[in-house]
Design an enzyme around this catalytic site. Structure first.
Site, mmCIF file in Angstrom:
data_model
loop_
_atom_site.group_PDB
_atom_site.id
_atom_site.type_symbol
_atom_site.label_atom_id
_atom_site.label_comp_id
_atom_site.label_asym_id
_atom_site.label_seq_id
_atom_site.Cartn_x
_atom_site.Cartn_y
_atom_site.Cartn_z
ATOM 1 N N CYS A 114 7.516 -10.135 32.240
ATOM 2 C CA CYS A 114 6.470 -9.266 31.683
ATOM 3 C C CYS A 114 7.047 -7.948 31.171
ATOM 4 C CB CYS A 114 5.397 -8.988 32.733
ATOM 5 S SG CYS A 114 4.607 -10.489 33.310
ATOM 6 N N HIS A 254 2.313 -1.963 32.790
ATOM 7 C CA HIS A 254 1.993 -3.383 32.640
ATOM 8 C C HIS A 254 0.721 -3.662 33.449
ATOM 9 C CE1 HIS A 254 2.009 -7.613 32.789
ATOM 10 N NE2 HIS A 254 2.586 -7.737 33.956
ATOM 11 N N ASN A 284 -4.064 -10.054 33.073
ATOM 12 C CA ASN A 284 -2.621 -9.858 32.907
ATOM 13 C C ASN A 284 -2.147 -10.733 31.748
ATOM 14 O OD1 ASN A 284 0.150 -9.958 33.063
ATOM 15 N ND2 ASN A 284 0.243 -10.217 35.282
HETATM 16 O O1 UT7 Z 1 2.993 -9.838 35.827
HETATM 17 C C1 UT7 Z 1 3.413 -10.019 37.134
HETATM 18 C C2 UT7 Z 1 2.678 -11.158 37.696
HETATM 19 N N1 UT7 Z 1 2.147 -11.162 38.983
HETATM 20 C C3 UT7 Z 1 1.601 -10.145 39.677
HETATM 21 O O2 UT7 Z 1 1.603 -9.003 39.346
HETATM 22 C C4 UT7 Z 1 0.975 -10.527 40.977
HETATM 23 C C5 UT7 Z 1 1.229 -9.572 42.088
HETATM 24 N N2 UT7 Z 1 0.475 -9.953 43.270
HETATM 25 C C6 UT7 Z 1 -0.859 -9.771 43.348
HETATM 26 O O3 UT7 Z 1 -1.469 -9.258 42.421
HETATM 27 C C7 UT7 Z 1 -1.528 -10.169 44.636
HETATM 28 O O4 UT7 Z 1 -0.556 -10.543 45.567
HETATM 29 C C8 UT7 Z 1 -2.543 -11.335 44.426
HETATM 30 C C9 UT7 Z 1 -3.736 -10.841 43.624
HETATM 31 C C10 UT7 Z 1 -1.891 -12.501 43.731
HETATM 32 C C11 UT7 Z 1 -3.072 -11.793 45.778
HETATM 33 O O5 UT7 Z 1 -3.697 -10.720 46.465
HETATM 34 P P1 UT7 Z 1 -3.359 -10.461 47.998
HETATM 35 O O6 UT7 Z 1 -4.196 -9.355 48.458
HETATM 36 O O7 UT7 Z 1 -1.855 -10.317 48.104
HETATM 37 O O8 UT7 Z 1 -3.881 -11.764 48.657
HETATM 38 P P2 UT7 Z 1 -3.063 -12.822 49.557
HETATM 39 O O9 UT7 Z 1 -2.105 -13.592 48.714
HETATM 40 O O10 UT7 Z 1 -2.508 -12.098 50.750
HETATM 41 O O11 UT7 Z 1 -4.189 -13.770 50.021
HETATM 42 C C12 UT7 Z 1 -5.233 -13.344 50.919
HETATM 43 C C13 UT7 Z 1 -6.221 -14.478 51.091
HETATM 44 C C14 UT7 Z 1 -5.570 -15.824 51.371
HETATM 45 O O12 UT7 Z 1 -6.411 -16.530 52.234
HETATM 46 P P3 UT7 Z 1 -5.973 -16.732 53.780
HETATM 47 O O13 UT7 Z 1 -4.651 -17.459 53.733
HETATM 48 O O14 UT7 Z 1 -5.851 -15.350 54.344
HETATM 49 O O15 UT7 Z 1 -7.095 -17.533 54.350
HETATM 50 C C15 UT7 Z 1 -5.599 -16.509 50.024
HETATM 51 O O16 UT7 Z 1 -5.637 -17.925 50.137
HETATM 52 O O17 UT7 Z 1 -6.945 -14.644 49.880
HETATM 53 C C16 UT7 Z 1 -6.895 -15.999 49.468
HETATM 54 N N3 UT7 Z 1 -6.946 -16.057 48.026
HETATM 55 C C17 UT7 Z 1 -8.096 -16.071 47.344
HETATM 56 N N4 UT7 Z 1 -9.369 -16.061 47.746
HETATM 57 C C18 UT7 Z 1 -10.319 -16.083 46.806
HETATM 58 C C19 UT7 Z 1 -5.907 -16.061 47.149
HETATM 59 N N5 UT7 Z 1 -6.374 -16.113 45.883
HETATM 60 C C20 UT7 Z 1 -7.738 -16.122 45.977
HETATM 61 C C21 UT7 Z 1 -8.783 -16.164 45.042
HETATM 62 N N6 UT7 Z 1 -10.038 -16.144 45.496
HETATM 63 N N7 UT7 Z 1 -8.552 -16.199 43.726
#
Ligand code: UT7
Length: 327
Positions: A114, A254, A284
């Site tokens: 990115c 970004h 994004n």
């Molecule tokens: O251009 C660069 C590309 N990427 C990025 O910039 C991504 C950087 N990372 C992020 O933006 C965040 O890590 C995410 C938005 C991807 C995830 O947010 P998070 O607060 O880190 O959530 P998490 O991965 O810790 O997940 C928390 C919970 C999990 O459930 P459990 O295991 O605690 O039961 C996930 O399964 O949220 C769940 N989860 C969702 N729930 C509803 C993950 N995605 C979703 C979703 N809807 N879309």
């Protein structure tokens, strides 16, 4: 100072909108979760069958028109993209063909996660300042929807499609690129990946069956690295320019996640009113996110001559960098 400046901007977003509620019908998610964890409300998607380069051509046309430069005057075209139009050749020749660049300029694809647009802008400015090019088009273009696993809620809510472009020309005056800092941390190369379809793992029935042509991400790892990376590059580029964060008029990060953008601005001590955010409407768009946001702010008349604009990004690789410009 690198004697090159941005003289025109342009962008293109596909018409088709996908809202968080639409996504909640595909996977187990909700508008509330997506907005609170990312800041995203909707994204645009390229329709099936539409070639991605079409977005780049439209954005580039706008940038050229804004600069008052004819396509035939471009002598360098950099297409910053993670996944090219096709494996061979890349996206740049498709954009050149769409623009009708019959003068046969130099063109190439730049794949740098990115951060690709920031890298492309830095190298285009350097090429112009060094006399290697007179008018350089930098196009950030991405259609990651084509590589999104629409059953994986951890990734499918994040990305959108689009393109943005700038024209870079020589600048004898005060306006121009004041500072550049580019870095890469290869110890993090596994954080964001699309494994199949390259030379290491060519596409096969097996790779498709295993879903290896989809984008995979260690969200938390990306999350933790992003802020320190962009902070480091921004402090370095500002120091090179002889500026402090307090002198920044516009920070254009970004658009990866609002929860990345806000702490970055806080660590730099840049107030939110000076931070450009459009992730709520476009999500994004990877390499395209900065030029799309820049174009939106330029067209809204928010960026005034002489203002200090900071463009910073991070992405797969992990590559990151910042370019500081005086508008
Ligand atoms: O251009 C660069 C590309 N990427 C990025 O910039 C991504 C950087 N990372 C992020 O933006 C965040 O890590 C995410 C938005 C991807 C995830 O947010 P998070 O607060 O880190 O959530 P998490 O991965 O810790 O997940 C928390 C919970 C999990 O459930 P459990 O295991 O605690 O039961 C996930 O399964 O949220 C769940 N989860 C969702 N729930 C509803 C993950 N995605 C979703 C979703 N809807 N879309």
């Amino acid at each position: 100072m690198i004697e090159a400046r941005i003289t025109g901007t342009g962008s293109f977003l596909p018409e088709k909108r996908l809202t968080n509620d639409d996504l909640a019908r595909l996977v187990d998610t909700s508008d509330e979760w997506i907005v609170s964890r990312t800041g995203i409300r909707e994204r645009r998607l390229l329709s099936p069958g539409e070639p991605p380069s079409r977005m780049g051509v439209a954005a580039a046309r706008e940038a050229l028109a804004a600069a008052g430069v004819a396509p035939q005057e471009v002598d360098l075209l950099i297409a910053a993209t993670n996944v090219s139009e096709q494996p061979i050749p890349g996206t740049a020749p498709f954009i050149a063909a769409g623009l009708g660049l019959s003068q046969e300029p130099a063109f190439f694809d730049l794949k740098c996660g990115c951060a690709g647009f920031v890298y492309g802008l830095a190298f285009a400015a350097g090429a112009v300042a060094a006399g290697l090019a007179r008018r350089a088009l930098v196009v950030g273009i991405e259609a990651l929807s084509r590589f999104t696993d629409w059953s994986d809620r951890r990734t499918c809510v994040l990305f959108g499609d689009g393109a943005g472009a700038v024209l870079v020309e020589a600048s004898p005056g005060r306006a121009g690129v004041l500072g550049v800092s580019l870095h890469g941390d290869a110890s993090k190369l596994g954080l964001l990946k699309l494994e199949a379809g390259g030379v290491r793992l060519p596409a096969s029935q097996d790779t498709v069956r295993r879903g290896l042509h989809y984008l995979k991400m260690e969200g938390e790892g990306v999350f933790r690295s992003a802020v320190p990376m962009m902070e480091r590059a921004t402090r370095e580029a500002l120091a090179q320019a002889g500026l402090t964060p307090g002198e920044v008029d516009w920070l254009i990060p970004h658009q990866a996640n609002l929860r990345i953008i806000r702490p970055l601005a806080a660590r730099l001590g840049i107030p939110e009113a000076r931070v450009v955010v459009n992730i709520d409407r476009v999500a994004n768009t990877s390499t395209a996110s900065i030029p799309i946001a820049l174009d939106e702010w330029v067209r809204a008349g928010k960026i005034a001559p002489d203002q200090i604009v900071v463009l910073t990004a991070f992405g797969a690789g992990a590559s990151y960098g910042t370019v500081v410009v005086r508008w």
